[in-house]
Every structure is written in C-alpha cells, then in structure tokens.
Design an enzyme around this catalytic site. Structure first.
Site, PDB file in Angstrom:
ATOM      1  N   SER A 124       7.883  -5.234   0.172  1.00  0.00           N
ATOM      2  CA  SER A 124       7.157  -4.070  -0.331  1.00  0.00           C
ATOM      3  C   SER A 124       7.959  -3.275  -1.355  1.00  0.00           C
ATOM      4  CB  SER A 124       6.754  -3.139   0.821  1.00  0.00           C
ATOM      5  OG  SER A 124       7.868  -2.438   1.320  1.00  0.00           O
ATOM      6  N   LYS A 162      10.706   2.962   2.192  1.00  0.00           N
ATOM      7  CA  LYS A 162       9.684   3.325   1.208  1.00  0.00           C
ATOM      8  C   LYS A 162      10.183   4.477   0.337  1.00  0.00           C
ATOM      9  CE  LYS A 162       6.255   0.637   2.699  1.00  0.00           C
ATOM     10  NZ  LYS A 162       7.124  -0.191   3.544  1.00  0.00           N
TER      11      LYS A 162
END
Length: 205
Positions: A124, A162
């Site tokens: 990701s 993230k």
C-alpha cells in the site's frame, strides 16, 4: 555501562520491567503498565522507584508525556543495533508481531531507546518507495504532523503503515497506492513516525 549507584531489589525489578518493554515494543512503558506488570495496585507505588532510578542515572523522564520513561545510555542491557520489532502491514491493518532480532545500521540512524525497525508486509506504500519486505526505521511517539508516514493503531487495535491526515472528527489513513482506498478512523493512535527505509536486495538465482 558507566559506574552507577547500586539498586535495591525493587528498583532493579522496575528497571528490568522497563528494559523488557523496550525489548518487546521498542519504547518505554507507562507508569500504569509498570504497576500492572509488577502487581502494584496503585501507580503511585511506582513513582518513588522511578525517581530513584532517575537520580541514580538509569533512566530519564520527560514531563507531560504518557510514555515519558527513557533508558539512559548503557542502561538497556541490550546489544548494539536497532531492535527489529516485527511486521507492520502496508495494506490492510494487522498485528505488530514481537521479534528479538536487531539491525546494525551504525552511521545511518541513531541507536537509542525509542528507535526500532519493522519489516513491511504489503504494497500500500509502494508510491512512497516502501515495498513489501523493506524495513522501515521508526521512532516511537504519540503525535505526528499531517502528511507524515506513521505506524498507527486503529480503533480495532490493529497496526498499519500509512500517511497521517487528521480531518474533522476523524483521521484519514492514506495509502501511497492509487489502487487502494484510504482508511478512515475516529480513534486511531500514532505509535511511531517513519524516519527512513532500508531495502535488502537478494542476488538473482
């Protein structure tokens, strides 16, 4: 370790509890966590021991922080290197798994309490040049600036890697992969901020 005053048995137990927390998580425990680990009913029973450890040069404490306890240089009882804390998901959130390895990166990153390494699992964050199997070097802290890459614990108790983007009444955990959607959370907690990434290349077979 530099010469320091001797500890009482109870002070030694508190110090060993702090050292264990650093080995397992890469950062110091809260006073409540020390009390729970030692079976002490009130956190006030830990404070006097922490004051003694600080006065004797074994720890440092920072005011107004929940994780304010840091081991002094040479007081960690550990070999040199950055502790490898386990895996962090660069994809769907997952548990940060405890490990006991260390990475020798002298001259690259400071080797001090609160700095540790995590192996990345998932893709990701590939557009931030963080790929599956890389190591991220992180520093434990509970706050982050908007746009920083962080290790964050979601409200469900899982950890992920993230971009950190606070919004009104929630936080957007943004992946660096256009094929993936952000995660929105109202109770996400910053565990650490990324300092850098290390990639190990394997020779072709």
């Amino acid at each position: 370790m530099p010469d320091r005053p001797e500890l009482t048995p109870r002070q030694r137990q508190v110090l060993e509890t702090i050292q264990k927390a650093y080995r397992q998580a890469g950062f110091g425990p809260t006073i409540r966590e020390i009390a729970d680990a030692m079976g002490i009913s009130s956190p006030n029973g830990v404070v006097s021991h922490l004051r003694a450890l600080s006065a004797k040069g074994y720890i440092h404490r920072t005011a107004h922080r929940s994780r304010a306890i840091q081991l002094a240089d040479g007081a960690n009882g550990e070999p040199h290197g950055i502790p490898l804390a386990g895996l962090v998901a660069a994809g769907l959130p997952a548990e940060v798994n405890e490990q006991h390895e260390r990475l020798e990166l002298e001259g690259w990153f400071p080797s001090r309490p609160g700095i540790w390494a995590l192996r990345v699992a998932g893709d990701s964050m590939i557009e931030a040049h963080i790929a599956d199997g890389d190591f991220v070097i992180v520093e434990a802290q509970s706050t982050a600036r908007p746009g920083q890459i962080v290790v964050v614990r979601t409200g469900e108790g899982e950890a992920t890697l993230k971009y950190w983007h606070p919004e009104k009444n929630r936080v957007r955990l943004q992946p660096a992969n256009q094929a993936m959607k952000p995660i929105f959370s109202r109770s996400a907690t910053v565990l650490a901020v990324v300092l850098g990434v290390v990639r190990l290349f394997k020779p072709r077979s």
